[in-house]
Design an enzyme around this catalytic site. Sequence first.
Site, PDB file in Angstrom:
ATOM      1  N   MET A  30     -63.725 -29.722 -40.575  1.00  0.00           N
ATOM      2  CA  MET A  30     -65.166 -29.881 -40.226  1.00  0.00           C
ATOM      3  C   MET A  30     -65.853 -28.702 -40.066  1.00  0.00           C
ATOM      4  SD  MET A  30     -65.251 -33.072 -37.565  1.00  0.00           S
ATOM      5  CE  MET A  30     -64.738 -32.224 -36.072  1.00  0.00           C
ATOM      6  N   HIS A  37     -57.144 -23.201 -40.187  1.00  0.00           N
ATOM      7  CA  HIS A  37     -57.682 -23.702 -41.499  1.00  0.00           C
ATOM      8  C   HIS A  37     -57.317 -23.005 -42.680  1.00  0.00           C
ATOM      9  CE1 HIS A  37     -61.227 -25.143 -38.765  1.00  0.00           C
ATOM     10  NE2 HIS A  37     -60.679 -26.321 -39.051  1.00  0.00           N
ATOM     11  N   ARG A 187     -63.554 -25.472 -31.468  1.00  0.00           N
ATOM     12  CA  ARG A 187     -64.064 -25.767 -29.975  1.00  0.00           C
ATOM     13  C   ARG A 187     -63.939 -24.585 -28.994  1.00  0.00           C
ATOM     14  NH1 ARG A 187     -62.987 -31.431 -31.519  1.00  0.00           N
ATOM     15  NH2 ARG A 187     -65.092 -32.322 -31.222  1.00  0.00           N
TER      16      ARG A 187
HETATM   17  P1  AMP Z   1     -61.098 -29.682 -38.018  1.00  0.00           P
HETATM   18  O1  AMP Z   1     -61.910 -28.786 -38.555  1.00  0.00           O
HETATM   19  O2  AMP Z   1     -60.860 -29.233 -36.548  1.00  0.00           O
HETATM   20  O3  AMP Z   1     -61.405 -31.096 -37.915  1.00  0.00           O
HETATM   21  O4  AMP Z   1     -59.497 -29.406 -38.465  1.00  0.00           O
HETATM   22  C1  AMP Z   1     -59.257 -29.526 -39.992  1.00  0.00           C
HETATM   23  C2  AMP Z   1     -58.002 -29.414 -40.214  1.00  0.00           C
HETATM   24  O5  AMP Z   1     -57.299 -28.243 -39.737  1.00  0.00           O
HETATM   25  C3  AMP Z   1     -56.821 -30.722 -39.482  1.00  0.00           C
HETATM   26  O6  AMP Z   1     -55.766 -30.808 -40.009  1.00  0.00           O
HETATM   27  C4  AMP Z   1     -56.525 -29.820 -38.108  1.00  0.00           C
HETATM   28  O7  AMP Z   1     -55.152 -30.210 -37.594  1.00  0.00           O
HETATM   29  C5  AMP Z   1     -56.378 -28.265 -38.865  1.00  0.00           C
HETATM   30  N1  AMP Z   1     -56.150 -27.576 -37.669  1.00  0.00           N
HETATM   31  C6  AMP Z   1     -57.221 -27.304 -36.814  1.00  0.00           C
HETATM   32  N2  AMP Z   1     -56.888 -26.226 -35.965  1.00  0.00           N
HETATM   33  C7  AMP Z   1     -55.546 -25.795 -36.379  1.00  0.00           C
HETATM   34  C8  AMP Z   1     -54.541 -24.595 -36.039  1.00  0.00           C
HETATM   35  N3  AMP Z   1     -54.657 -24.056 -34.966  1.00  0.00           N
HETATM   36  N4  AMP Z   1     -53.411 -24.629 -36.676  1.00  0.00           N
HETATM   37  C9  AMP Z   1     -53.144 -25.363 -37.812  1.00  0.00           C
HETATM   38  N5  AMP Z   1     -53.957 -26.498 -38.125  1.00  0.00           N
HETATM   39  C10 AMP Z   1     -55.089 -26.616 -37.752  1.00  0.00           C
END
Ligand code: AMP
Length: 280
Positions: A30, A37, A187
């Site tokens: 997102m 990421h 966040r």
């Molecule tokens: P998001 O942008 O928060 O929807 O996350 C996108 C992807 O990144 C999802 O597969 C999350 O699980 C992964 N992700 C987010 N934060 C982390 C983190 N700290 N370590 C590993 N993967 C992450």
Amino acid sequence: MQTIGSIHEMQSSAIAMRSSGHLIALVPTMGCLHEGHGKLIDIAREKADKVIVSIFVNPAQFGPNEDFEKYPRVLSDDLEFCRERGVDFVFNPKVEALYPEDFSTFVEEEKLSAGLCGISRPNYFRGVATICLKLFNITRPDIGIFGQKDAQQLALIRKMVNDLNLPLEIIAGPTHRDSDGLATSSRNHYLSDSQREDALRISRALETARELVTAGVRQVDRVIAEVTHELSQSRRVRVIYVQVVDRDSMESPREIIPGRHLLTVAVWVEDTRLIDNIEL
Ligand code: AMP
């Protein structure tokens, strides 16, 4: 690196890459990209010939009173991040393109998405499953990379891929943490310095759980009680749930089996909702 907004163009590029024999990896995000990421992108580059990162704040996974409007959007920084990291394509569609006015088809998983975050965020996993299936259909990946940080989401995607016979492999990346232990998250930008101090209780509490299990404790209730107690030491932290679950089914076990079960946590730090988990 190419940035694509059009669904049709992304789909045609993906089909062309596949027919030239390239393996494609998709990293759905997102945006507001951080090192968590980045590590998933590194895995994608290692496993595939072409890496697609999708950047899309998905309205279908936000509840009416959640932070869809204020979710951080920093596209030019994200594009720079992806370019530096060696991404081949960024797919960044508009909401109206993915959800036209007459959109009415959703994917619903009925078991493992019912508990944990599914209780406090009723349509969340329906939104996640729907957008991921759409992204898989548009970007045609051989591999989808997801973070262990969102353990229930990872289990849901694996289940959907299995239940619906989707032709791709799901690979999990370990949770990336800042040097103080806090799991990196878009966040975290909402947190003031003092709220961040409070948020550090989460990773400390997870460590406590792991230490207990390493010391031989196998009782689920005992571990949950210790973790809940540790989280509750701060007035500004409100526990949403603390659970021990099987990493695949998300069901609560009678007794902890090291290596198989996760301790998973969701809390409010004032008005910021954070989740984290650790393998026990
Ligand atoms: P998001 O942008 O928060 O929807 O996350 C996108 C992807 O990144 C999802 O597969 C999350 O699980 C992964 N992700 C987010 N934060 C982390 C983190 N700290 N370590 C590993 N993967 C992450």
